[in-house]
Write a protein that holds these residues in place. Structure first.
Motif, mmCIF file in Angstrom:
data_model
loop_
_atom_site.group_PDB
_atom_site.id
_atom_site.type_symbol
_atom_site.label_atom_id
_atom_site.label_comp_id
_atom_site.label_asym_id
_atom_site.label_seq_id
_atom_site.Cartn_x
_atom_site.Cartn_y
_atom_site.Cartn_z
ATOM 1 N N ASN A 1 0.787 -1.167 0.078
ATOM 2 C CA ASN A 1 -0.212 -0.042 -0.093
ATOM 3 C C ASN A 1 0.979 1.205 0.162
ATOM 4 O O ASN A 1 0.453 2.365 0.549
ATOM 5 C CB ASN A 1 -1.204 0.000 0.997
ATOM 6 C CG ASN A 1 -0.160 0.150 2.519
ATOM 7 O OD1 ASN A 1 0.920 0.230 2.629
ATOM 8 N ND2 ASN A 1 -1.097 0.493 3.499
ATOM 9 N N GLY A 2 2.064 1.093 -0.470
ATOM 10 C CA GLY A 2 2.754 2.383 -0.670
ATOM 11 C C GLY A 2 3.760 2.722 0.422
ATOM 12 O O GLY A 2 4.314 3.948 0.436
ATOM 13 N N VAL A 3 3.798 1.941 1.592
ATOM 14 C CA VAL A 3 4.278 2.408 2.627
ATOM 15 C C VAL A 3 5.965 1.656 2.568
ATOM 16 O O VAL A 3 6.151 0.723 2.377
ATOM 17 C CB VAL A 3 3.772 1.683 4.113
ATOM 18 C CG1 VAL A 3 4.506 1.906 5.157
ATOM 19 C CG2 VAL A 3 2.309 1.987 4.293
ATOM 20 N N MET B 1 4.625 7.344 3.424
ATOM 21 C CA MET B 1 3.765 6.929 2.429
ATOM 22 C C MET B 1 4.568 7.574 0.999
ATOM 23 O O MET B 1 4.679 8.732 0.991
ATOM 24 C CB MET B 1 2.259 7.637 2.511
ATOM 25 C CG MET B 1 1.603 7.100 3.362
ATOM 26 S SD MET B 1 1.176 5.339 3.233
ATOM 27 C CE MET B 1 0.539 5.058 1.834
ATOM 28 N N ASP B 2 4.356 6.563 0.190
ATOM 29 C CA ASP B 2 5.100 7.082 -1.241
ATOM 30 C C ASP B 2 3.844 7.081 -2.161
ATOM 31 O O ASP B 2 3.295 5.964 -2.494
ATOM 32 C CB ASP B 2 5.990 6.108 -1.729
ATOM 33 C CG ASP B 2 6.627 6.518 -3.176
ATOM 34 O OD1 ASP B 2 5.709 7.166 -4.019
ATOM 35 O OD2 ASP B 2 7.738 6.124 -3.596
ATOM 36 N N ILE C 1 4.635 8.860 8.536
ATOM 37 C CA ILE C 1 3.644 8.203 9.298
ATOM 38 C C ILE C 1 3.841 7.615 10.438
ATOM 39 O O ILE C 1 3.079 7.342 11.361
ATOM 40 C CB ILE C 1 2.748 7.277 8.609
ATOM 41 C CG1 ILE C 1 3.457 6.266 7.959
ATOM 42 C CG2 ILE C 1 1.978 8.418 7.277
ATOM 43 C CD1 ILE C 1 2.397 5.202 7.030
ATOM 44 N N SER C 2 4.978 7.156 10.837
ATOM 45 C CA SER C 2 5.379 6.595 11.990
ATOM 46 C C SER C 2 6.888 6.306 12.025
ATOM 47 O O SER C 2 7.626 6.316 11.001
ATOM 48 C CB SER C 2 4.952 5.097 11.913
ATOM 49 O OG SER C 2 5.165 4.354 13.177
ATOM 50 N N TYR D 1 3.500 -1.235 11.516
ATOM 51 C CA TYR D 1 3.792 -2.618 11.139
ATOM 52 C C TYR D 1 4.770 -2.826 9.912
ATOM 53 O O TYR D 1 5.578 -3.599 9.992
ATOM 54 C CB TYR D 1 2.424 -3.177 10.501
ATOM 55 C CG TYR D 1 1.425 -3.548 11.738
ATOM 56 C CD1 TYR D 1 1.422 -4.752 12.210
ATOM 57 C CD2 TYR D 1 0.558 -2.698 12.075
ATOM 58 C CE1 TYR D 1 0.529 -5.131 13.090
ATOM 59 C CE2 TYR D 1 -0.297 -2.872 13.151
ATOM 60 C CZ TYR D 1 -0.497 -4.092 13.470
ATOM 61 O OH TYR D 1 -1.235 -4.521 14.667
ATOM 62 N N ALA D 2 5.125 -1.574 9.177
ATOM 63 C CA ALA D 2 5.768 -1.620 8.138
ATOM 64 C C ALA D 2 7.368 -1.752 8.786
ATOM 65 O O ALA D 2 8.273 -2.383 8.393
ATOM 66 C CB ALA D 2 5.834 -0.423 7.347
ATOM 67 N N ILE D 3 7.595 -0.862 9.836
ATOM 68 C CA ILE D 3 8.633 -0.617 10.736
ATOM 69 C C ILE D 3 9.123 -2.149 11.569
ATOM 70 O O ILE D 3 10.282 -2.521 11.407
ATOM 71 C CB ILE D 3 8.491 0.235 11.769
ATOM 72 C CG1 ILE D 3 8.712 1.831 10.974
ATOM 73 C CG2 ILE D 3 9.689 0.394 12.763
ATOM 74 C CD1 ILE D 3 8.229 2.882 11.873
#
Length: 420
Positions: A189-191, A243-244, A313-314, A343-345
């Motif tokens: 989702n672009g993260v 976000m990209d 975002i985080s 969650y991406a991190i």
């Protein structure tokens, strides 16, 4: 064996090769303490071949004008299986502290007491119960099996994910449904995730401020994070999730094309078989997904117009040694929580640990209160979802070095606390 002072090089080399060392027991922390003008000692034990077989970073602060309070944060770094060595080390440590005007000494070994799940159920005893009798024999008093968060004492409970022998797929499969969905979600989702430099640390601090306000907890001062980033050097990583939007919007458009094709297929099925209720349900479901997809595209374009293509975002703060990756702190923008940047991190850093053959991924402290009313109940649930277990440590031990003066000190302290 001989108890002796160690050079920073000797201390660092030994601590880095031991599979039970905490990040406070490494050269970077020694250099930081010296820079902060904290009295700091590096001590240890050498064998007859002059090889280091135990090491400890020890700090001292003045008390009652003429004495000092000594503390080793998560030390010593030692093979606790070698009980003869443990006895010798702690016995000699007391003598060393006494020579340096110690009033009392506190230790909180990085030694497991029990393993639990995140419901608080005991899974296994770590086999270190003997340490309580040994320390008592050596004149150290156990401070109790404390729970909760304390501004002075180290937390007794850590949430730890064991990565030994696992692949990324194994870790993903071990997560609960929510953690698995969100981890998969952020991969498409672009993260994106990158690491912040020192001059970008205010980005991380802004997220921590946002999170501490919403969750009502007291965060560390800026200097805590800046100093450790400077002195721990490559042992600190500060990942930023952002976000990209260009990529995200393209992904949403591709998804839209697939949904449109599936809707057309469902409409054709309805034409062929008007009595087929499943086809109607499928069409309705797909149309709902299409509406949601358009809403996401509209949101993404609006945010891109307002913030530019990249939106932080985080962010989080990790401390690393060869033994473990520690998730020390993290914060997320309340406004953009739905993008699941945290969650991406976590996924980025879990893979970092796997890529660097680090078997222990430490989500770090929890209160030890496993009820739904716990102050960190939400945090416990989050960490539990990654299939981590709880390590309960043995806790703190205090030894009076100058017993008469320590008795006076504790009496005065009680009086002072009562007056508060």
């Amino acid at each position: 064996m001989k108890f002796t002072n160690l050079t920073a090089k000797e201390f660092g080399a030994f601590a880095d090769k031991m599979p039970n060392s905490h990040f406070t027991q490494m050269v970077g922390n020694y250099e930081l303490k010296i820079a902060e003008s904290t009295e700091t000692h590096l001590v240890g034990v050498k064998n007859n071949e002059n090889e280091v077989i135990a090491a400890c970073l020890l700090t001292a602060v003045p008390v009652m004008k003429f004495f000092k309070y000594f503390y080793t944060n998560r030390g010593p770094v030692i093979d606790f299986e070698n009980k003869e060595l443990v006895h010798y080390f702690f016995n000699e440590l007391s003598k060393y502290v006494k020579k340096h005007k110690g009033l009392h000494l506190r230790v909180d070994p990085y030694l497991a007491y029990q393993y639990r799940n995140h419901d608080g159920e005991i899974l296994e005893n770590a086999g270190n119960d003997w340490i309580f009798d040994k320390m008592k024999q050596l004149g150290y008093k156990h401070q109790g099996f404390l729970t909760g968060f304390d501004p002075i004492l180290q937390i007794r409970f850590h949430s730890v994910l064991d990565l030994a022998g696992k692949t990324a797929k194994d870790v993903l499969n071990g997560m609960d449904g929510l953690r698995k969905r969100n981890t998969k979600k952020v991969q498409k989702n672009g993260v994106k995730v990158r690491f912040l430099e020192e001059d970008e640390l205010p980005i991380f601090r802004s997220f921590m401020e946002d999170t501490s306000e919403s969750k009502e907890f007291d965060d560390r001062e800026d200097s805590f994070y800046y100093n450790r980033l400077r002195y721990y050097k490559n042992r600190v990583l500060v990942p930023l999730a952002y976000m990209d939007f260009d990529e995200y919007i393209e992904e949403l458009k591709s998804e839209r094309e697939i949904l449109s094709k599936d809707i057309n297929k469902a409409l054709k099925d309805i034409e062929k078989r008007p009595e087929n209720k499943k086809a109607y349900n499928k069409r309705d479901n797909l149309q709902q997904q299409l509406v949601a997809n358009q809403q996401k595209i509209d949101e993404a374009k609006s945010l891109q117009s307002e913030h530019g293509n990249e939106l932080p975002i985080s962010a989080a703060y990790f401390i690393i040694n060869p033994y473990e990756v520690v998730y020390y702190a993290g914060g997320t923008s309340n406004e953009f929580r739905h993008f699941a940047g945290s969650y991406a991190i976590q996924w980025q850093m879990i893979n970092y640990a796997l890529d660097h053959n680090i078997d222990r991924y430490n989500f770090y402290g929890i209160s030890g209160d496993f009820t739904e009313d716990a102050e960190d109940a939400g945090v416990v649930k989050f960490k539990k979802g990654f299939n981590a277990d709880v390590v309960e440590y043995v806790g703190d031990f205090v030894k009076p070095i100058n017993k008469p003066m320590y008795k006076i000190y504790t009496t005065l302290k009680k009086v002072k606390d009562i007056k508060k």
